[in-house]
Design an enzyme around this catalytic site. Sequence first.
Site, short mmCIF file in Angstrom:
data_model
loop_
_atom_site.label_atom_id
_atom_site.label_comp_id
_atom_site.label_asym_id
_atom_site.label_seq_id
_atom_site.Cartn_x
_atom_site.Cartn_y
_atom_site.Cartn_z
CG HIS A 214 -1.18 10.41 3.62
ND1 HIS A 214 -0.49 9.32 3.16
CD2 HIS A 214 -1.21 10.28 4.98
CE1 HIS A 214 -0.12 8.56 4.17
NE2 HIS A 214 -0.55 9.12 5.29
CD GLU A 215 -2.25 12.78 7.65
OE1 GLU A 215 -3.03 12.06 8.32
OE2 GLU A 215 -1.03 12.57 7.58
CG HIS A 218 -4.72 8.24 7.64
ND1 HIS A 218 -4.49 6.89 7.53
CD2 HIS A 218 -3.49 8.84 7.51
CE1 HIS A 218 -3.20 6.67 7.33
NE2 HIS A 218 -2.58 7.83 7.32
CG ASP A 243 -3.49 -2.04 2.69
OD1 ASP A 243 -3.76 -3.24 2.44
OD2 ASP A 243 -3.36 -1.18 1.80
CB THR A 248 -2.82 -1.66 -1.55
OG1 THR A 248 -3.28 -2.44 -0.44
CG2 THR A 248 -3.82 -0.55 -1.82
#
Length: 308
Positions: A214-215, A218, A243, A248
């Site tokens: 996840h990070e 980013h 987003d 999505t």
Amino acid sequence: MLPAHALVSSVLALFSSDVFSLHADRCVAPEPAAALRVASFTTSDCSLAQTVPGPLWQPTTVRRIPVVMHVISDAACANGNVSDALVHSQISVLNEDFRAVTGTPGAAGVDSKLEFFLATEDPAGNPTTGIQRYCNTTWYQDQGGYWNTLAWDTSRYLNLYTNSAGGSRGYVPFLPADPSGAVGQPQDRVVINWLAFGRVGPVVPYHQGRTVTHEVGHYLGLFHTYYEGCGIATAPDCYTTGDRLCDTAPNVTSHKGCPVGLTSCGGALVPVRNYMELTDDACMTGFTAEQVQRMRCTLATYRSTLAQ
């Protein structure tokens, strides 16, 4: 020093305490202010304000990203002392998830053709395992500007740190497209709470390595799926609202657990299995095609010297 069983018990108690649980479901990735988003609108295909997918950003070639792993423990070298084996397991998870490897939990996603490996040479050209270790309570508490001392050239290495992450599961300090960020500076990093690191990590349900996936999403330019709420679901406006992606599903807020079938934003199925949600590790199964294109664009536009 506490005996091993007592240490584990105390750590698990910390993770489940009221103080920690306020943050344990959180990714504290920055959410740029509206004024900054407008001011920073550029022609980039992956700016803060827009995504422009297209053939240029299709994942046609494999790019390999070197990682330097900074393991930060407390002064006693006890809390936070992540093993080499757990570090290697986390690199495996990243590659399974970003490459959508058949037979793994990430197989349902889209192959980004981005791979990660522990650095084999340090910035001076010397051999390295890619794993660095430190015992410092201030740094373990995610304080003290440790990155100014520890960072390897952030234009050439993904600097991944484990410590207490300030009580969150993990974070990046800025998104690459943010003009107020610091790509290539020592503070350019990914920080992960050591309790949510690796496979099998210490604490369920964040024990399968998805916090790092996840990070790193980013770090490569992705917003949360619920960024700015529902946005406009149809093209072209879905590329400049929410987003900044059209594939999505609209998503008004973050979710815990794995609420498959939940709807949001007028009946859209919540993308609970997307890596950029905050659901349980076992719930997450992939990136979308346009998320992959945005990451490939970010790599080329903002991190052009990072990948091999």
